[in-house]
Design a protein around this motif. Structure first.
Motif, mmCIF file in Angstrom:
data_model
loop_
_atom_site.group_PDB
_atom_site.id
_atom_site.type_symbol
_atom_site.label_atom_id
_atom_site.label_comp_id
_atom_site.label_asym_id
_atom_site.label_seq_id
_atom_site.Cartn_x
_atom_site.Cartn_y
_atom_site.Cartn_z
ATOM 1 N N MET A 162 0.720 -1.157 0.064
ATOM 2 C CA MET A 162 0.010 0.166 0.129
ATOM 3 C C MET A 162 0.747 1.171 0.094
ATOM 4 N N GLU A 163 0.542 2.172 -0.858
ATOM 5 C CA GLU A 163 1.311 3.339 -1.121
ATOM 6 C C GLU A 163 0.933 4.370 0.112
ATOM 7 N N ILE A 164 1.871 4.976 0.724
ATOM 8 C CA ILE A 164 1.600 6.171 1.626
ATOM 9 C C ILE A 164 1.652 7.365 0.987
ATOM 10 N N THR A 165 0.503 8.269 1.028
ATOM 11 C CA THR A 165 0.406 9.451 0.058
ATOM 12 C C THR A 165 0.186 10.534 1.471
ATOM 13 N N LYS A 166 0.129 11.677 0.891
ATOM 14 C CA LYS A 166 0.085 12.918 1.947
ATOM 15 C C LYS A 166 -1.205 12.962 2.582
ATOM 16 N N THR A 167 -2.262 12.076 1.909
ATOM 17 C CA THR A 167 -3.650 12.215 2.508
ATOM 18 C C THR A 167 -4.044 10.869 2.992
ATOM 19 N N SER A 168 -2.943 10.150 3.096
ATOM 20 C CA SER A 168 -3.182 8.628 3.669
ATOM 21 C C SER A 168 -3.467 8.907 5.221
ATOM 22 N N PHE A 169 -4.029 7.878 5.990
ATOM 23 C CA PHE A 169 -4.266 7.860 7.507
ATOM 24 C C PHE A 169 -2.834 7.794 8.169
ATOM 25 N N GLN A 170 -1.912 7.004 7.748
ATOM 26 C CA GLN A 170 -0.706 6.790 8.537
ATOM 27 C C GLN A 170 0.291 8.204 8.231
ATOM 28 N N PHE A 171 0.044 8.879 7.153
ATOM 29 C CA PHE A 171 1.008 9.879 6.945
ATOM 30 C C PHE A 171 0.314 11.003 7.867
ATOM 31 N N LEU A 172 -0.946 11.383 7.492
ATOM 32 C CA LEU A 172 -1.543 12.445 8.464
ATOM 33 C C LEU A 172 -1.581 12.188 9.888
ATOM 34 N N PHE A 173 -1.677 10.911 10.537
ATOM 35 C CA PHE A 173 -1.574 10.822 11.787
ATOM 36 C C PHE A 173 -0.203 11.099 12.272
ATOM 37 N N ALA A 174 0.799 10.338 11.649
ATOM 38 C CA ALA A 174 2.284 10.519 12.133
ATOM 39 C C ALA A 174 2.696 12.027 12.082
ATOM 40 N N ASN A 175 2.339 12.887 10.944
ATOM 41 C CA ASN A 175 2.609 14.265 10.831
ATOM 42 C C ASN A 175 1.893 14.943 12.078
ATOM 43 N N THR A 176 0.600 14.633 12.227
ATOM 44 C CA THR A 176 -0.350 15.255 13.353
ATOM 45 C C THR A 176 0.631 15.353 14.639
ATOM 46 N N ILE A 177 0.999 14.007 15.078
ATOM 47 C CA ILE A 177 1.742 13.741 16.076
ATOM 48 C C ILE A 177 3.035 14.536 16.121
ATOM 49 N N ARG A 178 3.757 14.374 15.085
ATOM 50 C CA ARG A 178 5.074 15.351 15.010
ATOM 51 C C ARG A 178 4.824 16.794 15.407
ATOM 52 N N ALA A 179 3.785 17.371 14.559
ATOM 53 C CA ALA A 179 3.532 18.761 14.777
ATOM 54 C C ALA A 179 2.947 19.131 16.137
ATOM 55 N N LEU A 180 2.333 18.154 16.850
ATOM 56 C CA LEU A 180 1.955 18.600 18.202
ATOM 57 C C LEU A 180 3.093 18.647 19.019
ATOM 58 N N PHE A 181 4.244 17.520 18.807
ATOM 59 C CA PHE A 181 5.229 17.559 19.770
ATOM 60 C C PHE A 181 6.274 18.840 19.378
ATOM 61 N N LYS A 182 6.455 19.157 18.288
ATOM 62 C CA LYS A 182 7.126 20.266 17.817
ATOM 63 C C LYS A 182 6.389 21.634 18.183
ATOM 64 N N GLN A 183 5.232 21.652 18.219
ATOM 65 C CA GLN A 183 4.603 23.014 18.929
ATOM 66 C C GLN A 183 4.775 22.919 20.172
ATOM 67 N N SER A 184 4.699 21.976 21.158
ATOM 68 C CA SER A 184 4.910 22.043 22.554
ATOM 69 C C SER A 184 6.249 22.283 22.850
ATOM 70 N N ALA A 185 7.321 21.478 22.065
ATOM 71 C CA ALA A 185 8.526 21.783 22.246
ATOM 72 C C ALA A 185 8.931 23.138 22.054
ATOM 73 N N LYS A 186 8.577 23.863 21.038
ATOM 74 C CA LYS A 186 8.900 25.174 20.835
ATOM 75 C C LYS A 186 8.154 26.254 21.780
ATOM 76 N N GLU A 187 6.924 25.996 22.274
ATOM 77 C CA GLU A 187 6.538 26.592 23.296
ATOM 78 C C GLU A 187 7.118 26.627 24.595
ATOM 79 N N PHE A 188 7.555 25.456 24.933
ATOM 80 C CA PHE A 188 8.479 25.192 26.340
ATOM 81 C C PHE A 188 9.647 25.911 25.827
ATOM 82 N N GLU A 189 10.149 25.988 24.856
ATOM 83 C CA GLU A 189 11.354 26.887 24.754
ATOM 84 C C GLU A 189 11.141 28.360 24.835
ATOM 85 N N ASN A 190 10.253 28.786 24.314
ATOM 86 C CA ASN A 190 9.616 30.079 24.440
ATOM 87 C C ASN A 190 9.606 30.592 25.787
#
Length: 143
Positions: free
Chosen positions: A1-29
């Motif tokens: 199965m091909e993973i595209t930018k709209t696939s569940f796996q891609f969206l889910f993993a990217n969302t988790i990374r974005a949330l962690f990155k957002q909180s890490a940046k805000e902790f730093e700020n």
């Protein structure tokens, strides 16, 4: 199965990374010198009466050496201490300090603000459905 930018796996993993990155940046700020994973570890320590490294590794689904590195860093900052077990001297309990509780409170305030902002335009009904889907995904992954 091909993973595209709209696939569940891609969206889910990217969302988790974005949330962690957002909180890490805000902790730093906000001059909070811990990572989102260390924040989660402190949260776990406050929710359990006794915590040893292997229990923490299991809860966080990380290997023991990764958890030990986090604990070492948190201990250097004065946020946790290792306490010998009264019965088994080989066991060390990880206990959050007063300073750790203070930084955890600051992290929780940051996370709550971010969550409020991130949850904009998401209805209660949508959130309930999403939670049910996450629970089913976790159950299916454990089969």
């Amino acid at each position: 199965m091909e993973i595209t930018k709209t696939s569940f796996q891609f969206l889910f993993a990217n969302t988790i990374r974005a949330l962690f990155k957002q909180s890490a940046k805000e902790f730093e700020n906000q001059n909070v010198n811990i990572t989102p994973e260390q924040h989660y570890l402190l949260r776990i320590l406050t929710s359990q009466e006794e915590s040893i490294q292997s229990d923490l590794a299991e809860i966080m689904q990380k290997d023991k050496s990764a958890i030990m590195r986090h604990i070492d860093q948190l201990e250097k900052m004065g946020y946790v201490v290792r306490v010998n077990d009264a019965v088994d001297r080989r066991k060390k309990h990880i206990v959050i300090t007063e300073l750790g509780t203070e930084v955890l409170k600051k992290c929780e305030e940051i996370i709550n603000r971010l969550s409020e902002r991130n949850m904009q335009d998401i209805s209660e009904n949508e959130l309930e459905i999403f939670k049910k889907v996450l629970i089913k995904l976790k159950e299916n992954a454990g089969k």
